[in-house]
Design an enzyme around this catalytic site. Structure first.
Site, PDB file in Angstrom:
ATOM      1  N   ARG A   5      21.510  -4.636  -4.215  1.00  0.00           N
ATOM      2  CA  ARG A   5      22.522  -5.542  -4.742  1.00  0.00           C
ATOM      3  C   ARG A   5      22.949  -5.224  -6.176  1.00  0.00           C
ATOM      4  NH1 ARG A   5      22.563 -10.386  -4.352  1.00  0.00           N
ATOM      5  NH2 ARG A   5      22.715 -11.196  -6.454  1.00  0.00           N
TER       6      ARG A   5
ATOM      7  N   ARG B 196      21.530  28.915   0.296  1.00  0.00           N
ATOM      8  CA  ARG B 196      20.708  28.183  -0.672  1.00  0.00           C
ATOM      9  C   ARG B 196      19.261  28.032  -0.220  1.00  0.00           C
ATOM     10  NH1 ARG B 196      24.219  24.972  -3.817  1.00  0.00           N
ATOM     11  NH2 ARG B 196      22.396  24.302  -5.013  1.00  0.00           N
TER      12      ARG B 196
ATOM     13  N   HIS C 123      21.704  36.437   4.566  1.00  0.00           N
ATOM     14  CA  HIS C 123      21.068  35.124   4.517  1.00  0.00           C
ATOM     15  C   HIS C 123      20.790  34.544   5.911  1.00  0.00           C
ATOM     16  CE1 HIS C 123      21.455  35.048   0.192  1.00  0.00           C
ATOM     17  NE2 HIS C 123      22.730  35.383   0.312  1.00  0.00           N
TER      18      HIS C 123
ATOM     19  N   PRO D  29      27.073  19.298   4.341  1.00  0.00           N
ATOM     20  CA  PRO D  29      27.771  18.758   5.509  1.00  0.00           C
ATOM     21  C   PRO D  29      27.427  17.288   5.730  1.00  0.00           C
ATOM     22  CG  PRO D  29      26.797  20.889   6.014  1.00  0.00           C
ATOM     23  CD  PRO D  29      26.269  20.482   4.669  1.00  0.00           C
ATOM     24  N   GLU D  30      28.438  16.482   6.021  1.00  0.00           N
ATOM     25  CA  GLU D  30      28.235  15.060   6.263  1.00  0.00           C
ATOM     26  C   GLU D  30      28.384  14.774   7.751  1.00  0.00           C
ATOM     27  OE1 GLU D  30      30.484  12.716   3.402  1.00  0.00           O
ATOM     28  OE2 GLU D  30      30.473  14.393   1.989  1.00  0.00           O
TER      29      GLU D  30
END
Length: 291
Positions: free
Chosen positions: A155, A111, A92, A2-3
């Site tokens: 960079r 997981r 789970h 998830p972001e």
């Protein structure tokens, strides 16, 4: 994983579902999820306390339970859901927060990579990943100049890899980086130092737009993600991520997939021009001696 949009969606759901509730009992079935303190200390400290508010920083959920903050990172597949007290546990399910009103919040993680830290409220100094987070792209002050400043130490790194560094910019992951680079017309293999200010401006705007659209859609349910109340729909708006071989929505050239830093990366070679010979030499030097 998830972001930012998915975690923000979960945060908003939890605000609605558990704010103000009093914890009657905490049960931990998988000890390693609890960080730095024994599970029995974790459960004892939370018993009898009430949920004050729910925050978020990057991909971390911050559940404020005075005098503590519960810092939850879902990693790959962690998720929360509300149940009634006494409801059978799923395979789970690893942690349960039982409330005095007969409901409970369950943490499920196939997981088993997720983590929970209990710290003094607002003190994140002991959580390295949280303490070193960069700025959030959805903040009002986030712009091209700030993005350029944050990426200066990377960079010689490819722009794709640099954007995934949470200590440079917080909350971006594979999906939203690919989408942001496509919208800004920047090839994911471009070394950071080759970007011009106008490109940083475009990229900063694209990151903000994509993330805000993701939040508005409730996140992207491309695999197993879901919030406590629903699944997201941003996957219906995705333009390049996961679309190898499909026509680009702009020029209709097939979307391509490469691997950068171990991450599958999707882009349009026409709309996102390839690296110049000079850029490619920079990438080769970076692979030998990464910054």
């Amino acid at each position: 994983m998830p972001e930012l949009p998915e975690i923000e969606t979960i945060r908003r759901s939890l605000v609605h579902l558990i704010t103000g509730k009093k914890i009657q009992q905490v049960t931990v079935r998988l000890a390693r999820i609890i960080q730095k303190i024994p599970p029995e200390v974790f459960t004892h400290r939370l018993q009898g306390l009430s949920i004050e508010s729910i925050g978020r920083r990057g991909k971390y959920l911050l559940i404020h339970i005075p005098p503590y903050t519960l810092v939850s990172h879902l990693r790959m597949e962690g998720k929360y859901r509300m149940v009634k007290t006494g409801e059978p546990w799923k395979k789970h399910d690893h942690v349960e927060f039982r409330f005095t009103d007969g409901t409970a919040l369950r943490y499920n993680d196939v997981r088993q990579f997720g983590t929970m830290d209990l710290v003094p409220q607002g003190d994140y100094s002991t959580i390295k990943g949280l303490a070193t987070l960069g700025p959030e792209p959805i903040d009002e002050q986030f712009n091209g100049a700030l993005l350029q400043e944050r990426l200066e130490r990377s960079r010689n790194t490819t722009i794709k890899s640099a954007l995934l560094r949470q200590d440079r910019v917080a909350g971006l992951g594979n999906i939203y980086v690919d989408e942001s680079l496509f919208r800004s017309g920047i090839h994911p293999e471009r070394p950071v130092h080759t970007l011009q200010q106008e490109e940083y401006d475009r990229l900063a705007s694209a990151c903000k737009e994509v993330l805000l659209e993701g939040i508005a859609a409730g996140g992207a349910s491309v695999r197993t993600y879901s919030s406590p109340e629903s699944r997201g729909s941003f996957q219906l708006q995705i333009q390049v991520y996961g679309k190898k071989g499909e026509p680009c929505p702009r020029c209709h050239h097939p979307i391509e997939r490469i691997v950068i830093g171990g991450r599958g990366t999707h882009f349009c070679p026409i709309c996102q021009p390839a690296c110049t010979e000079r850029d490619q030499l920079s990438v080769k030097r970076t692979k030998r001696s990464p910054s």
